[in-house]
Design a protein around this motif. Structure first.
Motif, PDB file in Angstrom:
ATOM      1  N   LEU A 198     -14.674 -23.494  -8.026  1.00 24.05           N
ATOM      2  CA  LEU A 198     -15.989 -24.081  -8.327  1.00 24.05           C
ATOM      3  C   LEU A 198     -16.128 -24.350  -9.824  1.00 24.05           C
ATOM      4  O   LEU A 198     -16.718 -25.363 -10.224  1.00 24.05           O
ATOM      5  CB  LEU A 198     -17.107 -23.135  -7.870  1.00 24.05           C
ATOM      6  CG  LEU A 198     -17.333 -23.078  -6.358  1.00 24.05           C
ATOM      7  CD1 LEU A 198     -18.284 -21.930  -6.018  1.00 24.05           C
ATOM      8  CD2 LEU A 198     -17.897 -24.400  -5.832  1.00 24.05           C
ATOM      9  N   ARG A 207     -16.625 -27.819 -11.779  1.00 22.92           N
ATOM     10  CA  ARG A 207     -17.711 -27.956 -12.752  1.00 22.92           C
ATOM     11  C   ARG A 207     -17.210 -28.529 -14.065  1.00 22.92           C
ATOM     12  O   ARG A 207     -17.804 -29.458 -14.625  1.00 22.92           O
ATOM     13  CB  ARG A 207     -18.334 -26.583 -13.018  1.00 22.92           C
ATOM     14  CG  ARG A 207     -19.171 -26.495 -14.283  1.00 22.92           C
ATOM     15  CD  ARG A 207     -19.697 -25.097 -14.514  1.00 22.92           C
ATOM     16  NE  ARG A 207     -18.697 -24.134 -14.914  1.00 22.92           N
ATOM     17  CZ  ARG A 207     -18.233 -23.974 -16.162  1.00 22.92           C
ATOM     18  NH1 ARG A 207     -18.679 -24.742 -17.144  1.00 22.92           N
ATOM     19  NH2 ARG A 207     -17.343 -23.051 -16.427  1.00 22.92           N
ATOM     20  N   THR A 253     -21.664 -26.598  -2.687  1.00 21.20           N
ATOM     21  CA  THR A 253     -21.990 -25.755  -3.835  1.00 21.20           C
ATOM     22  C   THR A 253     -21.875 -26.542  -5.135  1.00 21.20           C
ATOM     23  O   THR A 253     -22.709 -26.408  -6.042  1.00 21.20           O
ATOM     24  CB  THR A 253     -21.060 -24.523  -3.857  1.00 21.20           C
ATOM     25  OG1 THR A 253     -21.021 -23.948  -2.554  1.00 21.20           O
ATOM     26  CG2 THR A 253     -21.545 -23.492  -4.843  1.00 21.20           C
ATOM     27  N   VAL A 272     -24.875 -28.941  -5.666  1.00 17.80           N
ATOM     28  CA  VAL A 272     -26.080 -28.233  -6.113  1.00 17.80           C
ATOM     29  C   VAL A 272     -25.915 -27.743  -7.557  1.00 17.80           C
ATOM     30  O   VAL A 272     -26.798 -27.936  -8.398  1.00 17.80           O
ATOM     31  CB  VAL A 272     -26.392 -27.054  -5.167  1.00 17.80           C
ATOM     32  CG1 VAL A 272     -27.501 -26.180  -5.740  1.00 17.80           C
ATOM     33  CG2 VAL A 272     -26.779 -27.580  -3.789  1.00 17.80           C
ATOM     34  N   ALA A 273     -24.767 -27.160  -7.847  1.00 15.45           N
ATOM     35  CA  ALA A 273     -24.586 -26.552  -9.173  1.00 15.45           C
ATOM     36  C   ALA A 273     -24.454 -27.580 -10.283  1.00 15.45           C
ATOM     37  O   ALA A 273     -24.698 -27.275 -11.444  1.00 15.45           O
ATOM     38  CB  ALA A 273     -23.351 -25.638  -9.171  1.00 15.45           C
ATOM     39  N   ASN A 274     -24.057 -28.796  -9.932  1.00 18.14           N
ATOM     40  CA  ASN A 274     -23.845 -29.802 -10.965  1.00 18.14           C
ATOM     41  C   ASN A 274     -24.916 -30.888 -10.961  1.00 18.14           C
ATOM     42  O   ASN A 274     -24.785 -31.888 -11.664  1.00 18.14           O
ATOM     43  CB  ASN A 274     -22.457 -30.429 -10.801  1.00 18.14           C
ATOM     44  CG  ASN A 274     -21.351 -29.435 -11.123  1.00 18.14           C
ATOM     45  OD1 ASN A 274     -21.110 -29.126 -12.279  1.00 18.14           O
ATOM     46  ND2 ASN A 274     -20.711 -28.896 -10.093  1.00 18.14           N
ATOM     47  N   GLY A 275     -25.952 -30.682 -10.156  1.00 13.80           N
ATOM     48  CA  GLY A 275     -27.037 -31.655 -10.151  1.00 13.80           C
ATOM     49  C   GLY A 275     -26.598 -33.041  -9.703  1.00 13.80           C
ATOM     50  O   GLY A 275     -26.997 -34.047 -10.296  1.00 13.80           O
ATOM     51  N   MET A 301     -28.827 -23.142   0.635  1.00 15.39           N
ATOM     52  CA  MET A 301     -28.203 -24.205  -0.141  1.00 15.39           C
ATOM     53  C   MET A 301     -28.242 -25.522   0.625  1.00 15.39           C
ATOM     54  O   MET A 301     -28.413 -26.590   0.033  1.00 15.39           O
ATOM     55  CB  MET A 301     -26.775 -23.811  -0.480  1.00 15.39           C
ATOM     56  CG  MET A 301     -26.370 -24.403  -1.804  1.00 15.39           C
ATOM     57  SD  MET A 301     -24.829 -23.736  -2.398  1.00 15.39           S
ATOM     58  CE  MET A 301     -25.357 -22.162  -3.042  1.00 15.39           C
ATOM     59  N   ILE A 356     -31.591 -26.993  -0.034  1.00 14.66           N
ATOM     60  CA  ILE A 356     -31.674 -27.610  -1.360  1.00 14.66           C
ATOM     61  C   ILE A 356     -30.950 -28.952  -1.380  1.00 14.66           C
ATOM     62  O   ILE A 356     -31.404 -29.914  -1.995  1.00 14.66           O
ATOM     63  CB  ILE A 356     -31.036 -26.682  -2.432  1.00 14.66           C
ATOM     64  CG1 ILE A 356     -31.847 -25.387  -2.562  1.00 14.66           C
ATOM     65  CG2 ILE A 356     -30.919 -27.375  -3.771  1.00 14.66           C
ATOM     66  CD1 ILE A 356     -31.158 -24.319  -3.404  1.00 14.66           C
TER      67      ILE A 356
END
Lengths: 320, 320, 320, 320
Positions: free
Chosen positions: C143, C147, C179, C182-185, C309, C312
């Motif tokens: 992940l 990123r 994931t 979500v984590a990187n917009g 998640m 989201i």
């Protein structure tokens, strides 16, 4: 003078430090710097703005280009170039600095012939394919992004008896592939400029496997369009499970390296220092020096890969 | 020929790619490469081993030096040099390549005068303090490690009205500090080679604060030993909360950059190509070329910082 | 006890810290640790070696697996499993720890049924597709590699009006894609487990473009095999120039993150502590706890993505 | 509701993703989000602004805090708190979310007692020193920045027979030091919470040196203020050349890790979901769950280090 800067064609890391230096050095030399947003398309549309110190604060470590880029087809119609010229007149722009590749330089050369707007071209492309020039802005960063990716692939490669075929950017130019293969100790390097012999490589590889070679890292230039074929070749001819990876657009990104930032700044200084006296030139970097060249000289020449590096990489291409 | 390599003094990233190239190029040229472990101390102790391809597999991306380094006081006693010479004779070593700084070159020069063992010195130190020479192995990687650290500090700096005083390595030489200050857009650069004026800087800073400056990044060379003093100066004279950070040994580490690896390889090629004809020389890199120099010429000269960069950085030192 | 460890199937970053802990914790608990090289193939071939502290020195920060991995077809013929069993007997191995995915667990379960060799399975795959289990070794590192790549692409993306379609690994499982989106917009997230509506996304995007959206980052799971189709969709339906990037094998590499290293160590401790009392189990990680499960329970269940998640990310899939 | 967010005390990586989520989730839940710039000082000064989506575009990958932070002494005078309250009333702010440490929570608790302004505290500090709470925003990123630095130091360490003494942050709390020592395979770990025995360590080290140990990595918590003393101890007592490195402010920076971003978002969701019903609480993270706690319960408790990790690290502290 009022000098405007624009970025054109594919972006490369190092454009932002160049833009920052452009603003700072212009003010130091009592010029007024302007931005043209969105490349030639923005010039046609009149997206022109006076640049301030604040605009360039905190951009030195960012990839890409804050004034954005574009490719423009309309530019080749005179009507649109006329419109662009009117936009420049409206803002009182006296001269242009353009960051891009040879296509961008031609675009401004045509424009110079039309309207006599002085310009300086600065080579900025990760392909490093400008003739008579050793360095284009973006190359050192791209090479280090590739290095970092190969460092990460190496451990996974050595966990299997496998061949990893890694495609790197460069369009028709093998510079990134050649340099990366040498700098990362790859076993294969295939580029468009040089004939290669899979037959010879096969002989060598089979021999090395007998002597214990556990994995292969192969660097292939995108211009060859053979990445998948080479993957299959490893499986069929060498008997090694193979994986291919296209590094793709991460090669354009990344925080500009120190060399990138310093070289970008020097290109800008040279451009601004001579834009009045030499209104239609390209700044080139050759053997450590910055030299102004006529566009014509550049487009009638052919870029050349470093012969020393070609010699080192010859075995990786199956040359005896 | 049997040629041995050793690394001496402080390590720097790029030594391992040089060692790898040393082994590969020696075999290519029909020499036999040897390793001397633990620098001059190891030479005294006879830690000498024939080097194989396998020894250098997978080291191109590692910082440090796999043959380790040391500083030796015993070397300056002739008894121990004699012992070192006997060790070389025992293994049939014909010539030495040493990676290190000027202290290491002097050590082998003395040895050459004693026993006529040919050697080539290759500048390898992150300090970049060798006269008549532009580049020492380790510098590009160190500069990029510093850049990365400053990139990480920048966001935290801009989260406060603060001054960050960052001490970088270089012993008596301000090269890393100067280059880092320029490449990272710092507001202050203090180095041992140039007088600075805190008085002038104070005037400028107070003015900039009025115009909205939110934070300061100050780069200070370790040789000045004033990092804490500058931190206090920001608090007392400028009225800014300040933090100091000594980057320390991370500057010697990190995977060697692409430029590092390629330059290290070129140094080695030059050294091996000429070790027979020029038995007591230093390989230098000047204006893009590799040139052999006498040690004497080097130690009687003084290294010089790039005057262009000094000009750019002058305002960061409070010079008008 | 003599306990042997092997890694099987695709490698993942974190296997090496697990192997290191396996050796250290075995000795601490007065067991003797063994390595089986090259996975199940190596077990058939008898590539078994007693492990020492020295073997695992300096591997904690390396991706991949120093004992290498493989996929074995022969394992499904009893003759070869018999041969494997004989190899274990020859070395006096009492139990096995295997790092891999569910295929690897089934392989050892069959072996247990044949010969009653106790084993513990530890989930290690970047796909994170093991039922009744939250975490598989390799995921946190993968992940963060993704990123980092997206961070590098972002600047180049914002330099154009462009859509970047980024394909991430995970085979049939959308965990990494979900994931990462979500984590990187990201603006789009397409995964095999959830129906998506390009029609709805199109409406939303066209609206956002009117309100000034300048670029799109779309994350697509490899299992869907639609990366190129989505690239074309952006060009035809949204009218945005698009680029696709397949992140590929860099996702398996990289120095294991801190979370990875600590979790890998805890899996090993749990496995070794219970291997005698529970001879045929999988160590799972659920809601922060390590729980032993029967293979049967696992293979008759279905892994589930985190419902929070998914909620989201619903808008990124075109769900209203 | 009109909800305002502020960041207070030392910054930590992950504050920006939290701020981004705060804006997005507020709008999703039909609240109106506001920013208070410069922490409590800004609240006193009335630096309050309605927040928009545009404000948080492109900040997810940045360290630090875009709304800046401060430490305020004036806050402890009621006059200034009164002024702060008037500022909130003027902008119609109904509730506050604060990212910071326990000092920040006390500050708002006092404010709540004065004026009944509801608030939610979210633990955000790299020190991870909040009682009854496992995770504070910034920790995972800080741990990985430390890991990266140690990875870079390791190669240089192994190039010499040397001890590297690395000081990590954490004020009075040894969390970062303890976790880093375990995750990076260090040989020494000294923290304020646990007694250590240099005598025992000396015995062990001298024994290990006899068995070939080539270098030491020692992690020391800043709270002990003994970094230099330990460096000297290695030189005098162990006979190893030693170097000390204070990692410093790079530990607060770096692009937030994936875990950081996701956890930061979850903290925010929990805070906004309950701010109306629970006007004076701290959001804590315990055993994988988010739980609201009274400030009083927190400040009368003591944070505890993970006992499992303490057990693992015991030998690194010289405990038998």
């Amino acid at each position: 003078m009022n000098i405007a800067i624009l970025t054109s064609g594919g972006d490369s890391s190092g454009m932002n430090p160049a833009i920052k230096k452009f603003v700072e050095y212009s003010y130091l030399k009592n010029h007024t710097p302007y931005f043209i947003y969105d490349g030639l398309e923005g010039l046609i549309e009149g997206k022109i703005k006076k640049a301030s110190f604040k605009d360039v604060s905190g951009i030195i470590f960012r990839g890409g280009t804050i004034i954005r880029s574009s490719r423009s087809k309309r530019w080749y119609e005179k009507t649109y170039r006329k419109q662009a010229y009117e936009n420049l007149k409206k803002h009182g722009i006296d001269a242009l600095v353009i960051l891009g590749g040879d296509g961008s330089f031609r675009a401004l050369d045509v424009f110079y012939k039309d309207f006599k707007v002085p310009f300086m071209g600065i080579p900025a492309t990760i392909d490093n394919d400008i003739p008579l020039n050793d360095y284009t802005i973006g190359t050192d960063t791209a090479l280090n992004v590739i290095r970092h990716a190969i460092d990460e692939i190496r451990d996974t490669a050595s966990s299997f008896a496998r061949a990893f075929v890694i495609e790197v950017m460069g369009r028709e130019c093998g510079y990134l592939a050649l340099t990366s293969a040498v700098a990362n100790g790859a076993e294969m390097c295939l580029i468009p400029e040089v004939e290669y012999s899979l037959e010879n490589l096969k002989k060598r590889y089979l021999n090395e496997i007998k002597n214990g070679r556990g994995y292969f890292i192969a660097i292939v230039a995108e211009g060859l369009k053979i990445t998948d074929k080479i993957k299959e070749w490893f499986e069929k001819e060498i008997g090694f499970e193979a994986r291919s990876t296209i590094l793709g657009h991460i090669q354009r990104g990344g925080s500009p390296t120190v060399f990138e930032r310093l070289t970008a700044a020097e290109f800008i200084v040279k451009a601004i220092d001579h834009i009045e006296s030499s209104p239609d030139k390209i700044v080139t970097h050759k053997n450590g020096e910055f030299i102004l060249k006529d566009l014509n000289e550049i487009i009638t020449s052919k870029y050349a890969l470093n012969p020393e590096m070609l010699k080192i990489a010859a075995p990786l291409m199956g040359k005896e």
